[in-house]
Design a protein around this motif. Structure first.
Motif, PDB file in Angstrom:
ATOM      1  N   PRO A   1       0.821  -1.219   0.000  1.00  0.00           N
ATOM      2  CA  PRO A   1       0.000   0.000   0.000  1.00  0.00           C
ATOM      3  C   PRO A   1       0.858   1.273   0.000  1.00  0.00           C
ATOM      4  N   GLY A   2       0.231   2.374  -0.415  1.00  0.00           N
ATOM      5  CA  GLY A   2       0.910   3.671  -0.381  1.00  0.00           C
ATOM      6  C   GLY A   2       1.693   4.005  -1.625  1.00  0.00           C
ATOM      7  N   ASN A   3       1.662   3.128  -2.613  1.00  0.00           N
ATOM      8  CA  ASN A   3       2.366   3.383  -3.865  1.00  0.00           C
ATOM      9  C   ASN A   3       1.365   3.761  -4.957  1.00  0.00           C
ATOM     10  N   LYS A   4       1.868   4.080  -6.122  1.00  0.00           N
ATOM     11  CA  LYS A   4       1.003   4.481  -7.228  1.00  0.00           C
ATOM     12  C   LYS A   4       1.087   3.439  -8.332  1.00  0.00           C
ATOM     13  N   ILE A   5      -0.072   3.016  -8.812  1.00  0.00           N
ATOM     14  CA  ILE A   5      -0.118   2.002  -9.861  1.00  0.00           C
ATOM     15  C   ILE A   5      -0.875   2.557 -11.064  1.00  0.00           C
ATOM     16  N   ASN A   6      -0.225   2.518 -12.224  1.00  0.00           N
ATOM     17  CA  ASN A   6      -0.863   2.908 -13.480  1.00  0.00           C
ATOM     18  C   ASN A   6      -0.956   1.695 -14.390  1.00  0.00           C
ATOM     19  N   LEU A   7      -2.020   1.626 -15.153  1.00  0.00           N
ATOM     20  CA  LEU A   7      -2.123   0.609 -16.195  1.00  0.00           C
ATOM     21  C   LEU A   7      -1.569   1.199 -17.487  1.00  0.00           C
TER      22      LEU A   7
END
Length: 366
Positions: free
Chosen positions: A219-225
């Motif tokens: 948690p706390g990270n950034k995820i992009n597709l």
């Protein structure tokens, strides 16, 4: 009617020229800047579409359009590989700096271990070899052609450090210049750091579920597709849509104000001519139609000149600034409609003013 309109425009060529230039400026503003925005976003989308990885894992704020930082620990590589559904991961450092040649725009560099990156994204070296030493780089085909480079040439990066071109890769993906991850970490003094991690999902796995697992475990990270980089490329440019809307409004204002000012002063000079026309039986509608006809022809000429200027400017920008420009028929049509509507609106008051001229008063005073 047409002969009268043409005669009026020819009688005052300088005012006609100024009006046409004003309309052309509005058209060129819209066509050129929307073409530039479209070219940049489409180029971003094309390069992102060559990523076969489905997920980009990074830290909030680590990767923006004009800046990037190596703030993500490479220890996440092992953690991501432990998550169910993940097939492979590749850490990448993205470095963004002002164009070293002093041109408008930015230069992007990627630090990445070539072999796993190429295997993940189905890329290949089409000439030369992959970088091995910390002073070696590879570039894509477009970079080679634009800069007239050849394998073995030396280029300066990071404020003057020499790097040798040892290979050419294809297809283009991410930054056009790549070096090894360790080389980038060394020059940025960022050991065990990266900007983002590309994550390839196993065949048959649902990407959304894998994303949910990553969010749960890390948690706390950034995820992009990566598919969002393609679909929403234009939205990734901060304020771009607002800028384009303002540009359309500015184009309409410029067209309208130039036509208004030029026709208004022209009407003041043509009071006697208009008075004679009205004394010969010309109706208010005829006078208004004649003035609006002039505005329409000015708008048409302005559209033509604006498109020519936009085409020439696009050629100069692409040649000297290495920025892609892609014109859109939709935006060209929008610019044309705005120019015509702006011309009509700008001519309304002068036309109304002309239609109210009293021929008796004009003849008595002139």
């Amino acid at each position: 009617m047409l002969e009268l309109v043409l005669a009026n425009l020819k009688a005052r060529p300088f005012r006609t020229f100024i009006s046409v230039i004003g309309v052309a400026s509005g058209v060129a503003l819209i066509v050129l800047f929307t073409g530039l925005a479209r070219g940049i976003t489409n180029d971003m989308a094309r390069r992102a579409s060559n990523w076969k990885a489905e997920i980009v894992f990074t830290r909030p704020g680590a990767m923006e359009l004009t800046s990037a930082s190596p703030s993500l620990s490479t220890t996440y590589v092992k953690k991501l590989m432990e998550i169910e559904g993940v097939e492979s991961v590749v850490p990448v450092i993205r470095y963004i700096s002002p164009n070293p040649k002093g041109r408008w725009g930015f230069q992007q560099l990627d630090g990445v271990d070539w072999k796993p990156f190429a295997e993940m994204n189905e890329m290949e070296i089409i000439a030369g070899r992959a970088p091995e030493a910390n002073n070696e780089v590879i570039v894509d085909e477009r970079q080679m052609k634009q800069e007239n480079h050849k394998i073995g040439d030396t280029i300066e990066l990071f404020g003057g450090k020499p790097y040798k071109i040892v290979g050419v890769f294809s297809p283009p993906s991410g930054a056009r210049i790549k070096m090894s991850l360790s080389a980038m970490q060394e020059v940025l003094e960022a050991p065990n750091k990266c900007t983002y991690i590309l994550v390839k999902v196993k065949d048959g796995e649902d990407v959304e579920r894998v994303v949910a697992r990553i969010n749960e475990k890390l948690p706390g990270n950034k995820i992009n597709l990566t598919r969002d980089f393609v679909i929403d490329a234009q939205e990734r440019l901060p304020g771009l849509n607002t800028f384009l809307q303002a540009l359309v409004g500015l184009g309409a204002f410029v067209s309208a104000i130039f036509v208004l000012l030029c026709l208004y002063t022209t009407i003041a000079e043509r009071r006697r001519e208009i008075g004679i026309l009205k004394s010969l039986g010309a109706s208010k509608g005829f006078i208004i139609s004649a003035i609006e006809g002039e505005a329409f022809l000015i708008a048409v000429l302005g559209i033509f000149v604006g498109l020519v200027v936009s085409t020439l400017a696009a050629f100069v920008i692409q040649k000297n600034f290495e920025l892609p420009v892609e014109f859109s028929f939709g935006w060209i049509l929008t610019a044309a409609i705005i120019a015509i509507v702006g011309g009509f609106v700008g001519a309304l008051y002068p036309a109304w003013k002309a239609s109210r001229i009293d021929p008796v008063e004009v003849m008595a005073n002139e």
